[in-house]
Design a protein around this motif. Structure first.
Motif, PDB file in Angstrom:
ATOM      1  N   THR A 250       0.843  -1.186   0.000  1.00  0.00           N
ATOM      2  CA  THR A 250       0.000   0.000   0.000  1.00  0.00           C
ATOM      3  C   THR A 250       0.882   1.240   0.000  1.00  0.00           C
ATOM      4  OG1 THR A 250      -0.060   0.165   2.402  1.00  0.00           O
ATOM      5  CG2 THR A 250      -1.737  -1.227   1.349  1.00  0.00           C
TER       6      THR A 250
ATOM      7  N   ASN B 216      -4.444   3.788   0.212  1.00  0.00           N
ATOM      8  CA  ASN B 216      -4.538   3.174   1.538  1.00  0.00           C
ATOM      9  C   ASN B 216      -3.242   3.433   2.303  1.00  0.00           C
ATOM     10  OD1 ASN B 216      -4.722   1.488   3.760  1.00  0.00           O
ATOM     11  ND2 ASN B 216      -5.061  -0.373   2.606  1.00  0.00           N
ATOM     12  N   PRO B 217      -3.253   4.119   3.429  1.00  0.00           N
ATOM     13  CA  PRO B 217      -4.385   4.382   4.324  1.00  0.00           C
ATOM     14  C   PRO B 217      -5.021   5.772   4.190  1.00  0.00           C
ATOM     15  CG  PRO B 217      -2.357   4.822   5.479  1.00  0.00           C
ATOM     16  CD  PRO B 217      -1.963   4.383   4.091  1.00  0.00           C
TER      17      PRO B 217
ATOM     18  N   GLY C  33      -8.180   6.958   0.818  1.00  0.00           N
ATOM     19  CA  GLY C  33      -9.080   5.829   0.626  1.00  0.00           C
ATOM     20  C   GLY C  33      -9.807   5.885  -0.712  1.00  0.00           C
TER      21      GLY C  33
ATOM     22  N   LYS D 197     -15.966   2.937   1.288  1.00  0.00           N
ATOM     23  CA  LYS D 197     -14.522   2.967   1.066  1.00  0.00           C
ATOM     24  C   LYS D 197     -14.013   1.530   0.914  1.00  0.00           C
ATOM     25  CE  LYS D 197     -13.158   7.461   2.468  1.00  0.00           C
ATOM     26  NZ  LYS D 197     -11.934   8.261   2.616  1.00  0.00           N
TER      27      LYS D 197
ATOM     28  N   TRP E 248     -10.669  -0.693   1.009  1.00  0.00           N
ATOM     29  CA  TRP E 248      -9.304  -0.624   1.518  1.00  0.00           C
ATOM     30  C   TRP E 248      -8.392  -1.720   0.980  1.00  0.00           C
ATOM     31  CZ3 TRP E 248      -8.216   3.860   3.301  1.00  0.00           C
ATOM     32  CH2 TRP E 248      -9.169   4.611   4.003  1.00  0.00           C
ATOM     33  N   ARG E 249      -8.984  -2.845   0.599  1.00  0.00           N
ATOM     34  CA  ARG E 249      -8.139  -3.941   0.098  1.00  0.00           C
ATOM     35  C   ARG E 249      -8.958  -4.819  -0.837  1.00  0.00           C
ATOM     36  NH1 ARG E 249      -6.707  -8.939   2.321  1.00  0.00           N
ATOM     37  NH2 ARG E 249      -7.945  -8.446   4.156  1.00  0.00           N
TER      38      ARG E 249
ATOM     39  N   SER F  76     -13.845   0.153   9.460  1.00  0.00           N
ATOM     40  CA  SER F  76     -13.345  -0.726   8.416  1.00  0.00           C
ATOM     41  C   SER F  76     -13.395  -2.169   8.903  1.00  0.00           C
ATOM     42  CB  SER F  76     -11.903  -0.348   8.061  1.00  0.00           C
ATOM     43  OG  SER F  76     -11.356  -1.257   7.146  1.00  0.00           O
TER      44      SER F  76
END
Length: 317
Positions: free
Chosen positions: A160, A228-229, A232, A243, A245-246, A292
């Motif tokens: 990230t 990320n982080p 977003g 959002k 994130w992964r 999250s």
């Protein structure tokens, strides 16, 4: 060497500490003024200001670096060198020419690539496999000065922007101290940049955060990694900001439906969404006003019906 240090965010803190650890004198630290931040918009001190306070260093926070009073303070300090690391302001000529050895900058890219405000974000978003740090002499241009040192790092396929940022911050401090030694001993050999190979890393805008589901799945994954982080990558779920994130490529899933369409949402398979040319698994996500969480935990409180769309049915966002 007597130094004035200019920096603001977390990225700059390791460089400041490395200068101290190497035995140099930091006559003052210059950082941007305190600003409101977070949900409550409370006044927050920049990470560099906090670090300077812990180290017992004098801090200046000028509203404008061209302010005659501030420039006069720099002259009074009479630094041999000004070190800049993610300060966030363009320095005028009267400051660039003030120290005996000039001003040097810690830039988080392999110059001349990714000149500008967001080199780490842009490198990850663009799917670069390597980046690095360049220590350069500052001139009147935007990251155009002669280079003193440069070192590469590899960007992994799952890294990230936060991971890459932290590695570059540490590398920047180490490389900066090495450059200072070269300058002090007269062994520095500035190398001009090849402007024909330059590229620009523009500051992030709100539209950079929006996922376009019609794009290539790898492009979407890189955008998610590259935001990320912060700040977003985002889409919409039934009118609320979602959002992401992964994500990961769901290579065994049949490519069907339209871009942005949820193909499956179950504890066993997770949340599968059609991208432009493949299927993505949303592995970590955050609904507006919530924390999250992993896909399985998300689905316990937010069941999704296969066939619904994230963003718009056209796949445009």
């Amino acid at each position: 060497m007597k130094v004035v240090f200019m920096g603001t965010p977390d990225f700059a803190v390791p460089t400041l500490k490395e200068i101290i650890n190497a035995g140099h004198e930091v006559a003052a630290v210059v950082t941007q003024p305190d600003r409101p931040g977070g949900r409550g918009k409370k006044i927050k001190m920049a990470p560099v200001k906090l670090a300077a306070g812990e180290l017992g260093l004098q801090v200046f926070q000028p509203d404008k670096v061209r302010d005659p009073g501030f420039v006069q303070e720099l002259r009074r300090l009479n630094p041999e060198l000004i070190v800049v690391a993610a300060f966030g302001r363009i320095l005028p000529g009267e400051i660039l020419n003030l120290p005996r050895y000039g001003c040097i900058n810690v830039h988080a890219s392999l110059l001349p690539a990714y000149r500008g405000a967001a080199p780490i974000h842009r490198a990850v978003i663009n799917g670069e496999r390597e980046t690095g740090v360049t220590i350069m002499l500052m001139d009147a241009g935007l990251d155009t000065g002669d280079m003193l040192l440069q070192e590469k790092i590899t960007i992994g396929p799952e890294d990230t922007v936060g991971v890459v940022h932290d590695r570059l911050a540490v590398l920047g401090g180490r490389l900066l101290v090495k450059a200072m030694e070269l300058i002090q001993t007269g062994r520095a050999k500035p190398v001009p940049q090849d402007d024909s190979k330059s590229s620009y890393a523009a500051m992030l805008k709100r539209e950079d955060e929006i996922i376009c589901w019609a794009e290539d799945a790898v492009v979407i994954k890189n955008r998610v990694r590259g935001l990320n982080p912060w700040p977003g990558a985002r889409t919409e779920l039934e009118g609320k900001v979602l959002k992401i994130w992964r994500v990961s490529l769901a290579g065994d899933a049949p490519v069907q439906g339209k871009p942005g369409q949820v193909l499956e949402a179950s504890a066993g398979r997770g949340i599968l969404v059609r991208a432009g040319n493949a299927v993505l698994s949303l592995d970590e996500l955050q609904l507006q006003g919530r924390k999250s969480m992993r896909a399985a935990d998300f689905l316990r409180g937010n069941p999704l019906t296969p066939g619904i769309f994230l963003g718009s049915p056209s796949g445009g966002d």
